[in-house]
Design an enzyme around this catalytic site. Structure first.
Site, PDB file in Angstrom:
ATOM      1  CD  GLU A  50      -2.429   1.819   0.292  1.00  0.00           C
ATOM      2  OE1 GLU A  50      -3.202   1.050  -0.308  1.00  0.00           O
ATOM      3  OE2 GLU A  50      -2.242   2.997  -0.070  1.00  0.00           O
ATOM      4  CG  HIS A  68     -25.329  -1.186  -3.095  1.00  0.00           C
ATOM      5  ND1 HIS A  68     -26.237  -0.156  -3.092  1.00  0.00           N
ATOM      6  CD2 HIS A  68     -24.110  -0.619  -2.971  1.00  0.00           C
ATOM      7  CE1 HIS A  68     -25.580   0.992  -2.976  1.00  0.00           C
ATOM      8  NE2 HIS A  68     -24.293   0.737  -2.897  1.00  0.00           N
ATOM      9  NE  ARG A  74     -19.863   6.762  -7.231  1.00  0.00           N
ATOM     10  CZ  ARG A  74     -20.249   7.993  -6.943  1.00  0.00           C
ATOM     11  NH1 ARG A  74     -19.558   9.027  -7.391  1.00  0.00           N
ATOM     12  NH2 ARG A  74     -21.330   8.207  -6.218  1.00  0.00           N
ATOM     13  CB  SER A  86     -21.177   1.833  -6.313  1.00  0.00           C
ATOM     14  OG  SER A  86     -22.345   1.276  -5.819  1.00  0.00           O
ATOM     15  CB  CYS A 134     -18.239  13.972  20.250  1.00  0.00           C
ATOM     16  SG  CYS A 134     -17.838  15.705  20.468  1.00  0.00           S
ATOM     17  CB  CYS A 183     -16.311  18.822  19.152  1.00  0.00           C
ATOM     18  SG  CYS A 183     -14.898  17.828  19.649  1.00  0.00           S
ATOM     19  CB  CYS A 230     -10.245  13.984  21.517  1.00  0.00           C
ATOM     20  SG  CYS A 230     -10.723  13.724  19.802  1.00  0.00           S
TER      21      CYS A 230
END
Lengths: 591, 424
Positions: free
Chosen positions: A113, A131, A395, A422, A490, A525, A530
């Site tokens: 990667e 889907h 995409r 997709s 949060c 937030c 954080c």
């Protein structure tokens, strides 16, 4: 040559006559110059679907190019001289799933990667919908893998300890007469293997989804629609692959291949050249570039951007189902609507807009306005101020608009997995099985490939406090008090969960990495409270100086300078950081 | 699950200037008070506000944030009020005879069952996407409060050259702070045609340091993949729409946002408390009690204040009333819920408290803001169609909250509504 003449004629008809057309290894190649991106795309689509294996669109656009592939800038020898049975190029959800699938066999697997974490591109930039196989045209790869991927998802999620939900989706009718389409809808569903399709009358729709916009005339219900966190899934695949022996190399970009007599013998990266018996191209937005390096480019990827708004969890109770308008025809601009997420937020989008630069994820006012005015209004109570953030993803589309899942006929040990737009996420479990089978077939032609008896498909899911009862939560905290310290208020994420995420076999130490794993910073937030605390935790756990802590890739360091020498104001003990002298601070690397 | 062993009838959520003032006031009235604080130390956001100007009203002195907070902390300690730090409120349930708070800290999960709850959790900052900034999401986009925490508490400088969007007080203060720490502030951009912060802050934080303030300007796009490389700024028209042709790229590594604060009420919102869309906080009566009996809200969780002294004042109101409520229940219980509604009329953005419960026994402090800057303004307070009070102001500005005390005897019996409005 008849096909070629056909392409030529169609180009002429569309005033694109100056474009050169030629055949290359059973694909059609377009050359020349046009003024606009629209003309480039138009020519590509004209050449597609005329019996060729694919379209190589080499037309130059005067208005500007696609931007360069962002490759890691550093070099080392970590991979030099090594050898793997299978090299998977691309650490998106597809590559990670394939790597994991291959670890079922007694093979040496490497996953490459180019970014500093998995799921940095399309795999973390979508709405996570599983889907039903309804949208793709029957007989396409999309339809096939969508159907089987969907059916495998429950098992996959259970093995990987990933949360998955099946709320089902409503394909909304924009016209009253659309209920008459039900027989056709049922027929299409049967063809594609979609189960449980049901007509929902306008009254029933109002009952099931009380806040749906009143302009719709009922809907078709697809119970096979689910939701998953796409980046958590990718990371889970990667972690399970690593646990089963696959080597995962992040920040490792493929720069070329060594080829001998129609096969790849070496993979050249910024971390050295290594040998590979089989190469799998799952390079997403850059799959055509990788194919080119491998000597077998016959398709072209173009980026279609989708922008998604993340709505406050307060909007969660207003929505029961994934909502979308039932498309009247196969279109590339389809999709989008209002969807739920496994984390409780509602998502609006995605939009669909062709963009030239493949790795440009900036949002635009136009897209956001479309999102708010069109897609969000499927539900009458959703408002723009529910949006806590929004993001864009691109995409990876081919001009054929179908998945490419096949071994190369020209390079005998190369498999392409490209054009995975997709329903690519849904297709993952089916595609990974198919590709792994094909890789094993190639290897079996000259050696024995045995199952790995040590393989375990199970990944122990990390502790998520939000999913525990109060008693369980209390027990976890007593065992490890760091789970008692809430860092992200949060999303209510504890320090213990954050530390655990940093101990994963992938070893990702970035702010965004934490965010994708445990949601710290994903709330309303957006990291305001954080982030400073996460900076300290990251530095401490990595044994690094705070100035080395990054948001994501190299260059995204957050702290440029210390203002107070070595005094530790936070109560945290930084381990392994030698005290900094004053002059070092004054010379601190300003960005 | 464990119970804590001390007896409390009033729990304060948050130990900032509102929460501590409320705890002190409640304890002085004899309540058994306990304060819940999620951070390691009490003080709230004041801990990071090392500039001065706090306490002119409460202590008649110019104090820094930590000094101001220390004054209250001493009172809390003298009254032996327990402050549970590093303790996080997970859930709040309304019970027949009070509340059940589910809390978590390093020792595990436990619950408290007070009669009254004072919610003083402050506010949070709006983010770049919440003001609909477009472009990429690189490192180097930071809200002013987060930046202030990093510089003042952690001693980290996350900025080299920056643009500040929004001229709210924190933005102005941070312009000065950044300059003092060696960062370069290219300019402060404000979408409105006048500054959003206090006049004294514009003078002391920008003018004294020659930092340019670009009014009627905004940031339209964020650039950069990993770290911010710059922002596009543009002039806006009177509807705040960027004017095409005025865009300019400003190369900076940091964008600081001071674009507004939102009262943080999400956890009590889940109880179904009535909210005021003008303040984003709950609707309260003169005791700062919400529509839910026994639940009091004060400070910036109620509405965003610009002076900490008012924050503490609203805490005191809530603290006294909560103690009274915890001991004796509703003292105005015989009113059958009769009340006078306070509403903002012409030129007024909001009025807090929004309700005056009957019987009206004591003089009551009302806070209000004007919608826009008005010179030589005359405020009318009307009970029905009778004007009961007139006040003249040399100038009213939206960033500067005004305070008005009204005596109950001025209100004619049978009044249903009191309106604050500006005379045209």
């Amino acid at each position: 040559m008849k096909r070629l003449a056909g392409v030529n004629k169609a180009l002429h008809r569309n005033r694109l006559g100056e474009i050169g057309v030629e055949e290359r290894k059973n694909a059609v190649r377009l050359t020349g110059k046009v003024d606009s991106r629209e003309q480039y795309l138009k020519a590509g689509y004209i050449a597609a679907g005329r019996g060729y294996r694919g379209v190589i669109n080499d037309i130059e656009v005067n208005a500007g190019g696609e931007g360069e592939m962002n490759l890691p800038s550093f070099q080392d020898n970590a991979l030099e001289g090594k050898h793997f049975n299978v090299a998977v190029v691309g650490g998106g959800v597809i590559g990670a799933a394939i790597a994991r699938e291959l670890t079922r066999w007694n093979l040496d697997i490497v996953l490459l990667e180019k970014e500093e974490d998995l799921a940095r591109h399309a795999s973390s930039r979508n709405n996570g919908v599983i889907h039903p196989a309804f949208a793709p045209s029957p007989g396409t790869n999309k339809a096939y893998y969508n159907c089987f991927g969907n059916r495998l998802f429950n098992r996959e999620a259970a093995e990987l300890g990933i949360k998955i939900e099946w709320p089902g989706s409503m394909g909304l009718f924009t016209r009253r007469w659309m209920r008459l389409l039900m027989p056709f809808i049922r027929h299409r569903a049967r063809q594609n293997g979609v189960r449980g399709v049901e007509y929902i009358s306008p009254e029933k729709l109002k009952n099931l989804e009380p806040h749906v916009n009143r302009r719709f005339w009922g809907a078709v219900f697809f119970p096979e629609t689910g939701n998953v966190s796409p980046y958590k899934l990718t990371i889970a695949y990667g972690e399970n692959a690593a646990a089963n022996g696959a080597r995962v190399f992040l920040q490792t970009g493929v720069e070329g291949f060594t080829r001998e007599q129609g096969r790849i013998t070496g993979v050249q990266t910024n971390r050295g050249t290594f040998g590979a018996d089989v190469v799998i191209n799952a390079a997403g937005l850059w799959a055509d570039r990788v194919a080119e390096m491998a000597g077998d480019r016959y398709y072209t990827i173009h980026a279609r951007r989708g922008t998604i708004a993340v709505l406050d969890k307060k909007a969660g109770p207003l929505v029961n189902y994934n909502l979308g308008v039932l498309p009247l025809a196969d279109t590339n601009t389809k999709g989008g609507g209002v969807t739920l997420s496994v984390d409780g937020n509602v998502l609006a989008g995605p939009t669909a807009e062709e963009v030239p630069r493949r790795e440009d994820y900036s949002t635009s006012r136009l897209d956001i306005d479309f999102l708010f005015q069109q897609q969000m209004t499927l539900n009458e109570l959703l408002r723009p101020d529910h949006a806590i953030t929004y993001f864009a993803g691109n995409r990876a589309c081919t001009f054929e608009e179908d998945f490419i899942v096949e071994p190369s006929p020209h390079v005998e040990n190369l498999i392409h997995v490209a054009g995975m737009q997709s329903p690519g996420l849904t297709a993952v479990p089916a595609v990974s099985r198919e590709v792994s089978r094909k890789a094993v077939d190639i290897l079996s032609s000259y050696r024995n490939v045995d199952p790995d008896p040590g393989f375990s498909p199970y990944r122990k899911p990390p502790i998520e406090l939000s999913r525990l009862s109060l008693e369980e939560r209390s027990r976890v905290i007593k065992e490890n008090p760091s789970y008692g310290r809430i860092v992200c208020r949060c999303e209510v994420v504890s320090e213990g969960e954050i530390i655990h995420s940093l101990q994963s076999p992938l070893g990702v130490f970035t702010l965004d990495g934490i965010k994708r794993r445990v949601r710290a910073g994903m709330g309303r937030c957006q990291g305001g409270f954080c982030t400073p605390r996460l900076v300290d935790i990251l530095a401490r756990e990595a044994g690094a100086d705070v100035r080395q802590v990054r948001k994501s890739g190299p260059g995204s360091e957050l702290v440029l300078k210390k203002t107070k020498g070595e005094v530790d104001y936070t109560g945290f003990k930084l381990k392994g950081v030698p005290g900094k002298k004053e002059e070092e601070n004054s010379a601190a690397d300003r960005f | 699950m464990q119970r804590t062993d001390f007896k409390v009838d009033t729990v304060v959520i948050g130990s900032g200037p509102a929460g501590m003032a409320a705890a002190v006031a409640a304890a002085e009235e004899g309540a058994g008070v306990c304060v819940i604080e999620r951070e390691e130390r009490p003080g709230g956001i004041l801990k990071q506000c090392i500039h001065d100007g706090f306490g002119l009203l409460q202590f008649q002195e110019k104090l820094t944030g930590p000094e101001y907070s220390y004054r209250y902390l001493q009172m809390v300690e003298n009254l032996q009020i327990p402050v549970l730090t590093k303790t996080f409120l997970l859930e709040i349930q309304h019970k027949e005879n009070g509340f059940r708070l589910i809390l978590q800290n390093e020792s595990g999960v436990f619950s408290l069952n007070p009669r009254a709850v004072i919610y003083a959790a402050g506010c949070r900052e709006k983010t770049s996407r919440q003001v609909f900034l477009q472009g990429t999401r690189p490192a180097g986009v930071i809200t002013a409060g987060t930046l202030q925490y990093m510089i003042n508490i952690q001693g980290y400088l996350p900025a080299g050259k920056c643009v500040i969007l929004g001229s709210g007080d924190i933005g102005l203060i941070m312009a000065r702070r950044l300059t003092l720490e060696g960062a370069e502030v290219e300019g402060v951009y404000e979408i409105k045609s006048e500054p959003s912060g206090l006049t004294r802050n514009v003078a002391q934080c920008l003018e004294d340091y020659r930092i340019p303030l670009h009014l009627s300007h905004t940031v339209t796009e964020i650039h950069g993949t990993e770290r911010l490389t710059g922002v596009t700024v543009a002039r806006v028209d009177e509807n705040f729409k960027p004017l095409s042709g005025t865009e300019k790229f400003v190369p900076v590594d940091t964008l600081v946002l001071s674009v507004g604060l939102i009262p943080e009420n999400d956890i009590i919102e889940s109880l179904g408390v009535e909210l005021d869309s003008r303040t984003s906080g709950p609707v309260v009566d003169q005791y700062n009690m919400t529509s839910l009996e026994g639940l009091f809200v004060c400070g910036n969780a109620l509405h965003v204040n610009d002076l900490v002294d008012y924050v503490s004042e609203s805490g005191e109101t809530a603290g006294r009333a909560a103690a009274e409520y915890a001991a004796r229940g509703l003292n105005h219980g015989d009113s059958n819920g009769k009340r006078v509604n306070l509403t903002p009329g012409n030129g007024i953005m909001y009025v807090v408290p929004q309700q005056w419960k009957i019987p009206m026994e004591e003089e009551t402090v009302f806070y209000f803001r004007s919608r826009e800057t008005v010179f030589r303004a005359e405020l009318e307070v009307a009970a029905g169609n009778q004007v009961i009070c007139r006040e003249k102001y040399p100038v009213l500005r939206p960033p500067e909250m005004e305070r008005l005390v009204i005596e109950p005897y001025l209100i004619p019996p049978g009044t249903k509504e009191i309106q604050f409005r500006l005379r045209c």
